[in-house]
Design an enzyme around this catalytic site. Structure first.
Site, short mmCIF file in Angstrom:
data_model
loop_
_atom_site.label_atom_id
_atom_site.label_comp_id
_atom_site.label_asym_id
_atom_site.label_seq_id
_atom_site.Cartn_x
_atom_site.Cartn_y
_atom_site.Cartn_z
N GLU A 202 -10.30 -53.75 22.14
CA GLU A 202 -10.91 -52.78 21.52
C GLU A 202 -10.55 -52.48 20.14
O GLU A 202 -10.04 -51.55 19.59
CB GLU A 202 -10.90 -51.65 22.24
N GLU B 76 -13.96 -55.09 30.98
CA GLU B 76 -13.24 -53.74 31.52
C GLU B 76 -14.73 -53.07 31.93
O GLU B 76 -15.42 -53.16 31.11
CB GLU B 76 -12.67 -52.94 30.49
C1 BG6 Z 1 -10.32 -48.68 27.63
C2 BG6 Z 1 -8.93 -49.25 27.38
O1 BG6 Z 1 -10.75 -48.26 26.52
O2 BG6 Z 1 -10.65 -47.53 28.45
C3 BG6 Z 1 -8.22 -48.93 28.54
O3 BG6 Z 1 -8.86 -50.49 26.87
C4 BG6 Z 1 -8.27 -47.70 29.32
O4 BG6 Z 1 -6.71 -49.05 28.36
C5 BG6 Z 1 -9.93 -47.77 29.80
O5 BG6 Z 1 -7.56 -47.41 30.17
C6 BG6 Z 1 -10.26 -46.28 30.44
O6 BG6 Z 1 -9.96 -45.33 29.80
P1 BG6 Z 1 -9.06 -44.11 30.43
O7 BG6 Z 1 -9.01 -43.41 29.33
O8 BG6 Z 1 -9.95 -43.36 31.20
O9 BG6 Z 1 -7.72 -44.73 30.83
#
Ligand code: BG6
Length: 486
Positions: free
Chosen positions: A192, A386
């Site tokens: 990101e 992701e």
């Molecule tokens: C992404 C990141 O933006 O979102 C992860 O790359 C992160 O590291 C994921 O865990 C989900 O976000 P969060 O804040 O719910 O953990």
């Protein structure tokens, strides 16, 4: 009747985690503190206050260097993947994963980011982990930088603002390529990369309070430029050292719709989306978009570039585009619209979409739209690295029935397949937090994404025992049928 294609043969199915959210063992076997080790859990903060959750004080930095107050810092403990990885990988293999996305904690290899020689114990840990994955026929997909740069580099240079960090990162990456060249083919440079604007400390070790008055934005763009150059240099080195390797950029896909068809809303939305594309544009096209350059000039932001930088960016572009996608938002110029939280952003509420318990708006069609947009723009293979639903799971008689998570993934897989059917080249799908880990944004344990439950609460109490959720069996079936049985 229209002919419908299945997921392609060899489609990579799996999961994703990051070292700083999973490994724990933050000061074990020679690891140095990273920026993640200085972030506390802040239970009383509003979910809308993302910068507040990731904020830190000098005292937090001191705690990390002196190894104090561990209980306040959840990413230091993670889920102790460092000591559980063999069992966890066995569970991923049982689900049928063909890929696992992990990151390498830079400060395990170079505790201060610099120094004479890499830390052998750190190198050994990842070597054994990658070998374990290979034993299970799981392809490692490795991120070189995922919110965990050595804290010492942040302190010494104000992170990526200083050019020396480029050299340090290129050195670290080359140590990784040399050591893991027979084990890892797929690499991502910066997780990101766009997030440097939303949380500059965790992304790039930059503390805005260290900038000269009025120069914080300038420093952030300078840090970003250094990351672009570093990404291109390590793409070059990876290609040279590992024949057949593929390197991707990684973008937070913050898909935004106009809140209304008022031209002002449409223009504001267009600008938001162009800004989001900018980061991948540089890594795919090898140059800054002219509209961004003009915008920077108008804001009096001057990026110091060395003579070779433009050539480096142009010559070493990425092989594929990877991205995270969790939610969509809308945008409006109207003052009275309701803004709700998303992934480290606030966006205008979309009345047509439901939201997670954290307010993130659930929009599977937005994933299809994102795939179409990205493929049309870049014409490079795409990798969804992701996607997932953060939720509070309830354990009843040792079981977790997370049908909400199954529904979320089914809808997102269906839209991925729909995009593939419309011609988009998708390499694979790694679901985020495939085993429960510490949240990046809020440092909570109770924001769970996994198919595997980990017995630990926000304060770190629990046995760390792993439990298969209902979604575990569902995902296993999806993978076994290559997406035919959802
Ligand atoms: C992404 C990141 O933006 O979102 C992860 O790359 C992160 O590291 C994921 O865990 C989900 O976000 P969060 O804040 O719910 O953990």
């Amino acid at each position: 009747m229209e002919k419908s294609l299945p997921f392609p043969q060899g489609f990579l199915w799996g999961g994703a985690i990051a070292a700083n959210q999973a490994e724990g063992a933050w000061n074990v076997d020679g690891k140095g503190p990273s920026v993640a080790d200085a972030i506390t859990w802040k239970p009383n903060l509003s979910l809308k206050d993302y910068s507040g959750h990731m904020a830190l004080t000098d005292e937090n930095i001191r705690d990390a260097f002196e190894g104090k107050n561990d209980a306040l810092y959840p990413k230091r403990r993670g889920i102790d993947f460092y000591h559980h990885y063999k069992d966890d990988i066995a569970l991923f293999a049982e689900m049928g994963y063909t890929v696992l996305r992990v990151s390498i904690a830079w400060s395990r290899i170079f505790p201060t980011g610099e120094g004479a020689a890499p830390n052998e114990a750190g190198l050994q840990f990842y070597e054994e982990m990658f070998r374990e994955l290979r034993r299970h026929n799981i392809e490692p997909l490795v991120t070189l930088s995922h919110y965990e740069m050595p804290l010492a580099l942040s302190e010494k240079y104000n992170g990526w603002v200083h050019r020396n960090v480029v050299d340090a990162f290129v050195r670290f990456s080359n140590v990784c390529f040399d050591r893991y060249k027979d084990l890892v083919r797929y690499w991502l440079t910066f997780n990101e990369i766009d997030s440097i604007h939303r949380h500059p400390f965790t992304t790039a070790g930059i503390r805005e309070e260290k900038s000269a008055p009025g120069k914080a934005q300038q420093d952030i763009y300078q840090g970003l430029h250094h990351q672009f150059v570093a990404s291109a240099l390590v793409t070059r080195d990876c290609h040279a050292k590992i024949p057949g390797s593929q390197v991707g950029c990684m973008l937070t896909k913050l898909t935004t719709y106009p809140h209304s068809c008022r031209p002002e809303d449409v223009e504001a939305t267009l600008k938001k989306n162009l800004e989001n594309y900018f980061y991948a544009d540089v890594q795919v096209f090898g140059e800054y978009p002219p509209l961004i350059l003009r915008d920077l000039a108008r804001r009096d932001i001057q990026i110091a570039m060395q003579a070779d930088d433009q050539r480096i960016l142009k010559d070493h572009t990425v092989d594929f585009v990877s991205f995270s996608y969790y939610m969509s938002m809308t945008e409006s110029t109207q003052p009275d619209v309701e803004r709700i939280p998303g992934n480290t952003v606030l966006g205008v509420k979309n009345p047509y979409l439901p939201a997670s318990e954290w307010g993130w708006q659930i929009d599977p069609v937005g994933l299809k739209i994102s795939l179409l947009e990205l493929y049309d723009r870049y014409q490079k293979p795409l990798f969804i690295v992701e996607n997932g639903l953060g939720a509070k799971d309830v354990v009843e008689n040792g079981e977790i029935h997370d049908s909400y998570r199954i529904d979320y993934f089914r809808a997102h897989f269906e839209q991925t397949l729909a995009a593939i059917n419309e011609g988009v080249d998708v390499m694979g799908f790694t679901t985020w937090g495939c085993i429960d880990i510490i949240s990046a944004g809020t440092s909570q344990m109770s924001k769970r994404y996994g198919f595997i439950y980990v017995d630990q609460d926000d304060e770190g109490n629990g046995t760390l025992k792993r439990l298969k959720k209902e979604s575990f069996w569902w995902y296993k079936k999806v993978i076994a049928s290559n997406g035919a049985d959802m």
